[in-house]
Write a protein that holds these residues in place. Structure first.
Motif, PDB file in Angstrom:
ATOM      1  N   LEU A 140      27.815  35.424  34.147  1.00 45.91           N
ATOM      2  CA  LEU A 140      29.086  35.710  34.819  1.00 45.91           C
ATOM      3  C   LEU A 140      29.002  35.658  36.337  1.00 45.91           C
ATOM      4  O   LEU A 140      30.002  35.569  37.018  1.00 45.91           O
ATOM      5  CB  LEU A 140      29.605  37.084  34.395  1.00 45.91           C
ATOM      6  N   GLY A 141      27.797  35.733  36.886  1.00 46.17           N
ATOM      7  CA  GLY A 141      27.645  35.755  38.338  1.00 46.17           C
ATOM      8  C   GLY A 141      27.758  34.372  38.948  1.00 46.17           C
ATOM      9  O   GLY A 141      28.064  33.387  38.273  1.00 46.17           O
ATOM     10  N   ALA A 142      27.512  34.294  40.259  1.00 45.85           N
ATOM     11  CA  ALA A 142      27.644  33.032  40.976  1.00 45.85           C
ATOM     12  C   ALA A 142      26.519  32.066  40.598  1.00 45.85           C
ATOM     13  O   ALA A 142      26.755  30.881  40.413  1.00 45.85           O
ATOM     14  CB  ALA A 142      27.651  33.285  42.476  1.00 45.85           C
ATOM     15  N   CYS A 144      36.265  37.807  33.907  1.00 47.10           N
ATOM     16  CA  CYS A 144      36.554  36.698  33.011  1.00 47.10           C
ATOM     17  C   CYS A 144      35.266  35.992  32.624  1.00 47.10           C
ATOM     18  O   CYS A 144      34.354  35.881  33.437  1.00 47.10           O
ATOM     19  CB  CYS A 144      37.454  35.685  33.701  1.00 47.10           C
ATOM     20  N   PRO A 199      33.533  32.345  31.189  1.00 46.95           N
ATOM     21  CA  PRO A 199      33.896  30.928  31.195  1.00 46.95           C
ATOM     22  C   PRO A 199      34.009  30.332  29.796  1.00 46.95           C
ATOM     23  O   PRO A 199      34.785  29.420  29.574  1.00 46.95           O
ATOM     24  CB  PRO A 199      32.757  30.280  31.975  1.00 46.95           C
ATOM     25  N   ALA A 211      47.655  35.402  29.684  1.00 45.02           N
ATOM     26  CA  ALA A 211      46.573  35.101  30.618  1.00 45.02           C
ATOM     27  C   ALA A 211      47.070  34.445  31.895  1.00 45.02           C
ATOM     28  O   ALA A 211      46.420  34.499  32.922  1.00 45.02           O
ATOM     29  CB  ALA A 211      45.563  34.183  29.941  1.00 45.02           C
ATOM     30  N   ARG A 212      48.262  33.829  31.817  1.00 45.67           N
ATOM     31  CA  ARG A 212      48.729  33.047  32.957  1.00 45.67           C
ATOM     32  C   ARG A 212      49.003  33.933  34.174  1.00 45.67           C
ATOM     33  O   ARG A 212      49.624  34.986  34.057  1.00 45.67           O
ATOM     34  CB  ARG A 212      49.993  32.298  32.552  1.00 45.67           C
ATOM     35  N   SER A 213      48.533  33.521  35.342  1.00 43.99           N
ATOM     36  CA  SER A 213      48.842  34.288  36.548  1.00 43.99           C
ATOM     37  C   SER A 213      50.157  33.789  37.122  1.00 43.99           C
ATOM     38  O   SER A 213      50.513  32.630  36.963  1.00 43.99           O
ATOM     39  CB  SER A 213      47.784  34.124  37.629  1.00 43.99           C
ATOM     40  N   LYS A 241      45.488  43.813  53.211  1.00 43.31           N
ATOM     41  CA  LYS A 241      45.585  42.438  52.723  1.00 43.31           C
ATOM     42  C   LYS A 241      45.900  41.481  53.873  1.00 43.31           C
ATOM     43  O   LYS A 241      45.370  40.378  53.944  1.00 43.31           O
ATOM     44  CB  LYS A 241      46.673  42.374  51.644  1.00 43.31           C
ATOM     45  N   TRP A 295      47.590  38.986  45.402  1.00 42.24           N
ATOM     46  CA  TRP A 295      46.208  39.180  44.960  1.00 42.24           C
ATOM     47  C   TRP A 295      45.537  40.220  45.854  1.00 42.24           C
ATOM     48  O   TRP A 295      44.629  39.914  46.613  1.00 42.24           O
ATOM     49  CB  TRP A 295      45.431  37.879  45.029  1.00 42.24           C
ATOM     50  N   ALA A 344      41.737  41.292  44.548  1.00 45.74           N
ATOM     51  CA  ALA A 344      40.809  40.171  44.662  1.00 45.74           C
ATOM     52  C   ALA A 344      40.444  39.918  46.121  1.00 45.74           C
ATOM     53  O   ALA A 344      39.277  39.672  46.452  1.00 45.74           O
ATOM     54  CB  ALA A 344      41.420  38.923  44.044  1.00 45.74           C
ATOM     55  N   SER A 345      41.442  40.000  47.012  1.00 46.46           N
ATOM     56  CA  SER A 345      41.120  39.721  48.411  1.00 46.46           C
ATOM     57  C   SER A 345      40.291  40.863  49.008  1.00 46.46           C
ATOM     58  O   SER A 345      39.473  40.635  49.893  1.00 46.46           O
ATOM     59  CB  SER A 345      42.384  39.455  49.222  1.00 46.46           C
ATOM     60  N   ASN A 373      36.765  40.186  47.979  1.00 43.10           N
ATOM     61  CA  ASN A 373      36.270  39.106  48.830  1.00 43.10           C
ATOM     62  C   ASN A 373      35.808  39.638  50.179  1.00 43.10           C
ATOM     63  O   ASN A 373      34.735  39.293  50.677  1.00 43.10           O
ATOM     64  CB  ASN A 373      37.427  38.135  49.076  1.00 43.10           C
TER      65      ASN A 373
END
Lengths: 431, 269
Positions: free
Chosen positions: A80-82, A326, A328, A349-351, A377, A411, A414-415, A418
């Motif tokens: 799941l990571g980068a 999430c 993949p 699931a749709r954003s 934000k 978002w 999420a931001s 980040n």
């Protein structure tokens, strides 16, 4: 905030059952900290509970074989990571033969307090509520700090999940044993098991199990996301507020998940390493369930065990609806911290596209920390890390309440994640 | 109507204004700080985007440093160094023109998609979700983190990857710092033949991830008469010093990952 949509009903009353698959893929980096170093090779035969990954660094934890059988691969896989992570893949021979030398210490009330923390480390236990912080590190109180309360987190405020609830109903004794072991190890007199009031059966069972045990009490919490957040729970139970940027030990408190406590009981009483955990599988699957899964079980197998998808899947999430990650595809393995698998259909699931902030202030009302998400934000979008820091983005617990409540579907969370990552990266670069 | 208060108000204010005016003009003469007029002139020539490529806090700071001789006159990639030289009365050589280039051709349809990303439009976030939406872990993610930091409007997102307008790019390097995949490189503008891939996986894995991935087949190395190409870490790299821009390697590359910009414009590539 929104417990009316908590989604726990499908699995709430389903008892835990075991599921063992024929191949497991055990990641070496399941805990926070450096990934363990694999110490088996392809072709080796391993037994249940055998150490297959050795701890690396201060936050290191050993990893144990969760099935017996042949090691078919030691390779990097995309998790799941980068970056891809090292994994040990074992084909199960279903012999379930334990490795020699598994030795417990018996009753937690009579065990030597000094052996508890080493036993926890040897069992490879990390926080099982989701953050996967190594438990022995959490229990090593730094010089000059004191602890007077240990809180077991049975709030399970996260949506969809019922794993902790079922554990409290079915293994209450283990949870209390784990709590007592930790209390004795740290010489703490007060242990609180905190449960939200939407789980009356669990409150009843835990109360029975805790009666007659020294210093153990039950605290009933209001059902309110994110009640189970570490800092929120401490505030609700003890009335103490963890200062910004500090750890709970600053207010003399340690918080552990109930699942972690049960694993501690196994480690201390039987010397059993952490090889399985309880996970809720729910959403668009034919038969939602609470399963006791071996660490490293591939989620495709788990979904198969639950009768497959009931609708076309749009998104599969590890963890709950608010803080889950999430995945993949269905080849991803289970980890020690994974308490749920939630499958959404395509429609859910749709954003929705982000639209401009209308300054309604609902995010401010929703934020359990008391931040101004709309304003942070703005700075995050501008890339102004300093200003974001001044508005306490680092105190954000990423609970997702602001994003959930935002009518413009911005978002926010999420931001913030980040930006928190960018700030951490910059601090590392400066060093 | 009684005019006296009106005239009085006018004359009082007028006298006060006159006194202040005289004081201020005297102060201006007395307390004048000598600034070099060339600082303003140099500042006019600079890009004015405060991009930071020169290493100073902004264009004003750079202009001051140049005039004081603390910075190289050709330190600003966005400015005409000769113009700065003319202001300072010295001859300045324009530094080699550099541009940022996206070392990836993983357009939609070319790069294999691992999953459909539908989250927050940020490369940094997407890269953290199970290794990113593209199967290649070296690919440009194409959600525009670089576009947001480009002060010169040189970057746009096209067909799933970043495109850099070489005429607008001044090689300030802000996009290079921002890219979570390290896929943007500052290269000499005249290095017209470049390998647009840095996938270091084995050829089989790289090919499965992207139709335009370098598979380290060594054909370019064998074709190059000047010994300018080396395959290291699983992908080819052209040394711009040795390369004569003959473009022979681009013709033999079976994956099309070597691009000759003297034949195709960056837009078409």
């Amino acid at each position: 905030m929104h417990h009316q949509h908590e989604g726990k009903l499908p699995t709430r009353n389903i008892p835990i059952r075991d599921f063992v698959s024929d191949t497991v893929c055990i990641p070496m980096g399941m805990h926070l900290g450096a990934p363990s170093k694999p110490c088996v090779n392809k072709g080796d035969l391993v037994k249940l509970g055998q150490v297959i990954g050795e701890p690396v660094g201060g936050l290191g934890l050993p990893v144990h074989a969760s099935v017996s059988g042949e090691v078919v691969a030691v390779e990097e896989r995309q998790l799941l990571g980068a970056a891809p992570g090292m994994c040990v893949v074992i084909r199960n021979d279903f012999a379930d033969e334990w490795v020699e030398g598994i030795q417990g210490y018996g009753n937690v009330e009579t065990v030597d307090p000094a052996v508890v923390i080493p036993a926890i480390k040897a069992a490879g236990i990390c926080g099982m509520g989701g953050a996967s912080f190594p438990t022995h590190v959490k229990l090593s109180i730094p010089e000059g700090k004191t602890c007077d309360t240990i809180i077991l987190n049975g709030a399970e405020c996260e949506t969809f999940l019922t794993a902790d609830f079922r554990l409290m109903l079915e293994c209450p004794g283990k949870i209390v044993d784990g709590l007592r072991a930790v209390m004795r190890a740290l010489n703490v007199k007060r242990g609180v098991i905190a449960i939200e009031d939407n789980k009356p059966e669990a409150i009843e069972t835990m109360r029975k199990a805790a009666s007659g045990r020294e210093g153990v009490e039950i605290a009933i919490m209001r059902t309110k996301y994110p009640q189970g957040g570490e800092k929120q729970l401490i505030k609700a139970v003890t009335g103490r507020e963890v200062p910004s940027g500090k750890l709970p030990i600053e207010v003399h408190t340690i918080v552990m998940n109930v699942g972690t406590a049960a694993a501690v009981a196994d480690a201390v009483i039987d010397g059993r390493p952490l090889i399985d955990r309880i996970t809720t599988v729910t959403g668009c699957v034919q038969r939602p369930a609470n399963l006791r899964l071996r660490i490293g079980t591939i989620i495709g197998d788990v979904i198969g065990e639950c009768g497959g998808f009931s609708e076309e899947p749009g998104k599969i999430v590890f963890g709950g609806g608010m803080t889950g990650l999430c995945v993949p595809d269905t080849d991803v393995p289970m980890t020690k911290a994974n308490n749920g698998i939630v499958v959404y259909n395509v429609k859910d699931a749709r954003s929705v596209d982000e639209s401009p902030c209308i300054r309604c202030g609902r995010c401010v009302e929703a934020c359990p920390i008391g931040l101004d998400p709309y304003r942070i934000k703005h700075y995050c979008d501008k890339g102004d890390l300093e200003a974001a820091k001044q508005h306490h983005v680092l105190d954000c617990i990423l609970c997702g309440c602001c994003s959930y409540n935002c009518p413009a579907r911005r978002w926010l969370t999420a931001s913030f994640k980040n930006t928190k990552d960018a700030i951490a990266l910059e601090a590392r670069r400066k060093k | 109507m009684d005019w006296v208060p009106v005239i009085l108000a006018f004359s009082v204010l007028g006298v006060i204004g006159l006194v202040f005016g005289v004081v201020l003009s005297l102060a201006d003469k007395k307390l004048k700080v000598e600034t070099d007029p060339r600082i303003g002139q140099v500042r006019e020539v600079l890009g004015g985007a405060n991009c930071g490529a020169c290493g100073f806090a902004g264009c004003d700071a750079f202009a001051e440093a140049v005039v004081e001789g603390k910075a190289r006159p050709n330190g600003c990639p966005a400015a005409n160094a000769e113009a700065i030289g003319a202001i300072l009365g010295i001859s300045v050589e324009q530094g080699e023109k550099m541009v940022a280039r996206v070392i990836c051709q993983g357009h939609n349809g070319v790069a294999t998609e691992r999953y459909q990303y539908d989250g927050y439009k940020s490369c940094a976030t997407a890269a953290g979700v199970a290794g990113g939406p593209k199967a290649c872990r070296f690919a440009c993610i194409g959600l525009g983190d670089c576009e947001k930091v480009c002060a010169f409007g040189a970057i746009s997102m096209e067909n799933g990857i970043a495109k850099i307008d070489e005429n607008r790019c001044v090689a300030c390097g802000n996009c290079v710092d921002k890219c979570p995949r390290n896929v943007i490189r500052i290269t000499p503008a005249d290095a017209k033949v470049i390998v647009l891939c840095r996938n270091s996986d084995s050829g089989r894995v790289a090919r499965a991830a992207c139709m335009k991935a370098c598979i380290a087949c060594q054909r370019c190395v064998k074709t190059c008469k000047y010994g300018a190409i080396a395959v290291e870490n699983g992908f080819a790299r052209i040394d711009p010093e040795k390369c004569t821009r003959c473009g022979e390697c681009a013709k033999v590359c079976p994956c099309g990952c070597i691009v000759d910009y003297s034949v195709v414009t960056p837009r078409e590539a």
